[in-house]
Design an enzyme around this catalytic site. Sequence first.
Site, mmCIF file in Angstrom:
data_model
loop_
_atom_site.group_PDB
_atom_site.id
_atom_site.type_symbol
_atom_site.label_atom_id
_atom_site.label_comp_id
_atom_site.label_asym_id
_atom_site.label_seq_id
_atom_site.Cartn_x
_atom_site.Cartn_y
_atom_site.Cartn_z
ATOM 1 N N GLY A 1 36.109 35.587 44.225
ATOM 2 C CA GLY A 1 34.805 35.128 43.280
ATOM 3 C C GLY A 1 33.959 36.205 42.598
ATOM 4 O O GLY A 1 32.946 35.996 42.082
ATOM 5 N N LEU B 1 37.511 39.779 40.024
ATOM 6 C CA LEU B 1 38.488 40.809 39.998
ATOM 7 C C LEU B 1 39.866 40.077 40.032
ATOM 8 O O LEU B 1 41.040 40.656 40.349
ATOM 9 C CB LEU B 1 38.222 41.636 41.343
ATOM 10 N N GLY B 2 40.143 39.000 39.473
ATOM 11 C CA GLY B 2 41.505 38.248 39.460
ATOM 12 C C GLY B 2 42.067 37.803 40.836
ATOM 13 O O GLY B 2 43.194 37.751 40.800
ATOM 14 N N SER C 1 42.045 34.911 42.360
ATOM 15 C CA SER C 1 43.051 33.803 42.375
ATOM 16 C C SER C 1 44.261 33.937 41.457
ATOM 17 O O SER C 1 45.241 33.597 41.894
ATOM 18 C CB SER C 1 42.214 32.468 41.388
ATOM 19 N N ASP D 1 44.530 37.364 33.379
ATOM 20 C CA ASP D 1 44.482 37.896 34.789
ATOM 21 C C ASP D 1 46.172 37.728 35.343
ATOM 22 O O ASP D 1 46.328 38.741 36.137
ATOM 23 C CB ASP D 1 43.554 36.886 35.641
#
Length: 500
Positions: free
Chosen positions: A190, A193-194, A196, A252
Site C-alpha cells: 500500500g 511501490l507496485g 500488488s 506496474d
Amino acid sequence: MSDGRNGHNGANGSGSSPEPYVNGSGQLAHRLKMERKMSSPMAPPFMVSAPGKVIVFGEHSVVHGKPAIAAAISLRSYLHVTTLSKSKRAVSLRFPDIDLVHSWNIDDLPWEAFQQPSKKKSYYSLVTELDPDLVNALQPHITVVSADRPDEIRRVHRNSASAFLYLFLSLGLPSFPGCDYALRSTIPIGAGLGSSASISVCLSSALLLQLRTLSGPHPDQPPDEARLQVERINRWAFVSEMCIHGNPSGVDNTVATQGKAVVFQRTDYTKPPSVRPLWDFPELPLLLVDTRQAKSTSHEVAKVAKLKESHPKLVGTILEAMDKVTVAAANVIGDDEFDNEEEESLQKLGELMTINHGLLVSLGVSHPRLERVRELVDHEGLGWTKLTGAGGGGCSITLLKSDSPREKLQKLEQQLEAENYARFETTLGGDGVGVLWPAVLKNGTVEDDEGGMEIDLEKFLNADGNEGVEKLVGVHGDGGEREGWKFWRVESRQQLAVPP
C-alpha cells in the site's frame, strides 16, 4: 517461433521433465535409484519472483493516456508453489505478510461458468475487461474469506482471493492438482511501490508455468521467444490487477514483468500499450522513504478522475504539462552526455522531478507526511523529492545530490526515524520476473554433492522478516545477485508492445 505450449515441463525450457529434488544421503546413485522408482513424480516445489517499481515521472497522467517513466526496484515478492498429492483436492493461499490463509476445494469451484465456450479463455488471450458473469460466479467463494476480520483487512484479503481465483479458473482446468501458494514480499504494501502488481506477476507466471505454456527462462533462449513469454505473463498479470484495482494503467505489472525501466503509454485499453524500454537507465542515487501512511490507489485515481470531470480544461492542461515533463525527462536520461555522477545532469533531472511533484500537488494527491519529507530534504539541501505512485500517502523518492555531506545525510536519517518514516536502500532497473525451479539453492562448492538446500514451505513461511526471506531465497551482495534464479532476457533496441 515457439509458443511454449509443447515440449515444456517446468522452467528449464528443455522439453523434458525437470529432475525432482530428493532428500537423502546425497549420493548420486541413491538419487538416481529413487527417481527410477517414481513412475509419475509430483512436480517439485518451485518459486517465482517479481520486483516492485517506482514511477519516476508521470503518475496519474498515465491513467489518462499520457506517458510515464517507471523503473524496477530490488525489493521483490516471492511466491512458493508446492504441488500436493492427487488425493488432496484443495488449493490454498498463504500470505503471512497480510495474515491471509484460506483454502478452497478445487471440485467446488465454479468451473462450469468459466468453461462455457463463450467464456473460456486461452493462455494467450488478450483480456481487457473482467467478465461480470464470471466475477459474480466467484462471489460465494470470496465472501467466505476472512469473514470474521475487520472490514479493511477483509477487503485486502478478498481482493487477493479474487485475483487468484479469477486467474486460477480462467487458466486452469477442473483436473488441476491441489497446490499450496505461499507468498512473502519485501515490498511495503500500500505504499505505491507496485506490491500488488508484483504479486499479480508472481501468480500469473506460476500458473502459466504449471500449465506448461511458458518456455524458459534459459540462457540460450532467443530474445524474441523470451519476449513472447514475458508478454504472456504480463497480460494475465494485468487481469489480476483489474481484479484488485478496477482500472489499472498497466504500468506496474509491465515493469514487474519486464524489469529494467520503461516509458509506458496506454491510450486505448482495447489496444496494446506502447512500451519503450530504457535499457541504459542509470543507477540513480535514490532515497526511498515510506511515509507509513496507508492509501488507496483506486481512491486517488477516482479522485483525479472526478476533478477532471468537474474542471476538464484546467485538469487537462495539468495532465498535458505532466506529459511534457515526462518527455523532457526521457530526453535528459537518453542524452549521450547524461552522467549520473555529474551534478549538472542530476540537477536537470531533479528540477523535472520537482516540477512533476508540484503538478501532482495541484491534483490533490499529495499528503502532509509526503510534504514533510520534502521539507526535511530541502532544509538540508540534499536533493530533489517527489511522491511516487498514487499519492495520498505511500512513498517518496529523493534524487540525492552527488556531493551530499555524510553528516547531513545521517541527520536526515535520524530525523526520518524519529518521525516514524521507513527508509530503504534500493537499486533501480533490475531484473523482472524470475524463476527458481526447483526451489533448491546449492549453497556450497562444486565439490558439494549434497544436491543443495531445498526451500520447503515451512522454511519459507518461517523466514524472519525481509532479511530472512532474502537470505533464504539466495539474495546476496550489494547488487542483489540471486543465486540459481533465471530470468527471461528480452533486451533489444526494438520497441516492445505488451500485450501483443
